[in-house]
Enzyme design. Structure first.
Site, PDB file in Angstrom:
ATOM      1  N   GLU A 175      29.159   3.286  41.714  1.00 47.98           N
ATOM      2  CA  GLU A 175      28.251   4.281  42.317  1.00 47.98           C
ATOM      3  C   GLU A 175      28.589   5.709  41.881  1.00 47.98           C
ATOM      4  O   GLU A 175      28.725   6.615  42.702  1.00 47.98           O
ATOM      5  CB  GLU A 175      28.279   4.153  43.841  1.00 47.98           C
ATOM      6  CG  GLU A 175      27.719   2.838  44.330  1.00 47.98           C
ATOM      7  CD  GLU A 175      27.639   2.724  45.844  1.00 47.98           C
ATOM      8  OE1 GLU A 175      28.121   3.634  46.553  1.00 47.98           O
ATOM      9  OE2 GLU A 175      27.083   1.725  46.340  1.00 47.98           O
ATOM     10  N   GLU A 294      26.112  -5.327  44.865  1.00 48.79           N
ATOM     11  CA  GLU A 294      26.209  -5.020  46.298  1.00 48.79           C
ATOM     12  C   GLU A 294      24.827  -5.208  46.910  1.00 48.79           C
ATOM     13  O   GLU A 294      23.877  -4.542  46.510  1.00 48.79           O
ATOM     14  CB  GLU A 294      26.683  -3.584  46.557  1.00 48.79           C
ATOM     15  CG  GLU A 294      28.156  -3.345  46.353  1.00 48.79           C
ATOM     16  CD  GLU A 294      28.605  -1.975  46.849  1.00 48.79           C
ATOM     17  OE1 GLU A 294      28.033  -1.489  47.857  1.00 48.79           O
ATOM     18  OE2 GLU A 294      29.510  -1.398  46.231  1.00 48.79           O
TER      19      GLU A 294
END
Length: 503
Positions: A175, A294
């Site tokens: 991320e 995720e």
């Protein structure tokens, strides 16, 4: 009970793709009680000689999780992997800045590798591209994967691990466009770093499969442009691009929540289109695949540690899941199967205690959340070739979606076992769904079982004190009907219809 009519045609020649079993992967991060108090609790009555909880081991084994992403997540962007190897009594306690805890480093790369072997899984390793970069990443690959005869590989041997771990799949950071991320970067900064790191890692081990970071979610201002820019720099040296997404019903609109997988469909299609755009731009023959590393239902908002920093393994994000959450997880699993031609890895985040299908009490019992069951069923019975579903279903509109089919379904044919499995969710909150499945291309089929997860209360949950409150049963009503399979799917239910092909 009233019912709507739906139909599904399953033809063995209308294939989407072979399922990559890694779409049933999961995720363990050094966050909350995922590691400390989750997989590892030396003082627990069931703990083995390494401190691993055997009840957790068994619950994970049952899931047959093929790959587990580690050690993060946000955690990895500030992690020095060297802190987690070598003699435990010499390891440093450090402030962990992603989640404001104290990291004891009792569990590190080698211990986690041993744990995954015990549960029959592989490790999807992540490298720190937040505070670190090329040098630490290439050294970690050498430590983990090189046989011996070099400084880092011999260091692993000296730590008691003669054979290399041979980790194949690696995440290039996490991320990196998120302002919450330690060492967050622009798309150009990350794309360049990912490319140079990928090159060096592959020079150490050419067999690696590498995952570049997509944007942290489709709602980010950076989304789409981030993907295109990053891939412009590293397309030739990576194999997959990551996607992250979470869903919740915090506004109390169940009908809208149950349509969440339509957003997942759109997200996957959008990222695949960006990958194809970069492929065309580069005139490349290589197709890039997707890693949804995720995803889950995530109901809690924000960290609870802000005012209680520097604890060791504190409770964090321990959501309690109900039936509607399980239905959304089931619908998302169906979406993953429908996109099996492009999604090759997916990690339900996370596996134990932290937004997880498995919950534990420190020193106490383990119990299974509602979301455990669709995950279990898909992993056990969703291996083989995905067949393109021809579906006719009544539809509804919700706040964020139009033309939401009440029937969400897909089928998988396992040629080895000669079984066809139909996964189906009835999204209707008050009525059953009369489903007719045409399987005539397979000739004669025999119903093995019809598993159902249902409850009169869509908010029903399992807890420590009531762990059996909601469980699947195999008393579903699927039956043969003139060459078809017929079933009345109960309202708001997850269904697994298993069929044997007869010759």
């Amino acid at each position: 009970m009233m019912s709507n009519q739906a139909s599904m045609i399953v033809d063995k020649d209308f294939t989407i793709a072979q399922v990559d079993e890694r779409i049933y992967g999961s995720f363990i991060e050094h966050l909350g009680r995922a590691v400390y108090g989750g997989i590892y609790e030396p003082s627990h009555p069931t703990a083995d000689e390494n401190g691993f909880r055997l009840d957790v081991l068994e619950a994970v084994r049952q899931l047959k999780v093929p790959i587990i992403r580690y050690p993060g997540g946000n955690f990895v962007s500030g992690y020095n992997w060297e802190d987690g190897v070598g003699p435990r009594d010499a390891r440093k306690h450090k402030l962990e800045l992603a989640w404001w805890t104290t990291e004891t480093n009792e569990i590190g790369t080698n211990e986690f590798a041993e744990w995954t072997k015990k549960v029959g899984s592989e490790v999807m390793m992540a490298v720190n591209l937040g505070t670190r970069g090329v040098d630490a990443a290439r050294n970690l690959v050498e430590y983990c994967n090189h046989p011996s005869g070099t400084y880092w590989s011999d260091l692993r041997v000296s730590h008691g691990f003669k054979d290399p771990h041979a980790f194949r799949t690696w995440c290039l950071g996490n991320e990196m466009d998120g302002p919450w991320q330690i060492g967050a970067k622009t798309a150009v900064e990350y794309g360049r770093l990912a490319n140079e790191t990928a090159k060096a890692m592959r020079w150490v081990d050419p067999s690696l499969e590498l995952v570049a970071c997509g944007s942290s979610g489709s709602g980010m201002d950076t989304f789409a442009e981030w993907e295109a820019t990053v891939l412009d720099h590293c397309y030739d040296n990576v194999d997959l691009l990551s996607l992250h997404t979470y869903y919740n019903n915090n506004n109390g609109d169940t009908a809208n929540f149950l349509a969440s997988s339509l957003d997942l469909d759109h997200f996957i299609n959008s990222v695949a289109a960006i990958c194809d755009y970069v492929q065309a731009k580069k005139k490349s023959k290589k197709k890039l695949y997707l890693s949804l590393d995720e995803w889950n239902v995530w109901k809690s908002q924000g960290s609870s540690r802000a005012e209680q920093r520097w604890q060791i393994g504190p409770p964090e994000f321990e959501d309690v899941y109900n039936l509607e959450d399980a239905l959304v997880v089931g619908c998302c699993l169906i979406s993953l199967l429908k996109h099996a031609d492009r999604v090759k890895v997916a990690c339900l985040a996370q596996l134990v205690n932290v937004i997880a299908p498995i919950s534990t009490e420190n020193g106490g019992p383990l119990w299974l959340q509602t979301t455990y069951f669709p995950y279990l069923h898909a992993s056990l019975y969703g291996r083989g070739v995905v067949l393109h579903p021809m579906i006719s279903s009544p539809k509804y509109d919700s706040k964020d979606f139009t033309d939401v089919p009440y029937l969400e379904a897909v089928s998988v044919y396992n040629e080895e076992t000669e079984e066809v499995t139909v996964f189906a969710v009835n999204r209707h909150l008050t009525e059953g769904l009369d489903l007719r499945i045409d399987l005539r291309s397979f000739g004669e089929v025999r119903i093995l079982e019809h598993i159902v997860l249902e409850s009169e209360d869509i908010k029903a949950v399992n807890t420590k004190d009531h762990p059996e409150n909601i469980r699947p049963h195999n008393q579903g009503n699927a039956m043969q009907d003139n060459g078809h399979i017929r079933s009345l799917l109960s309202k708001a239910s997850w269904n697994v219809i298993r069929l044997k092909v007869e010759h």
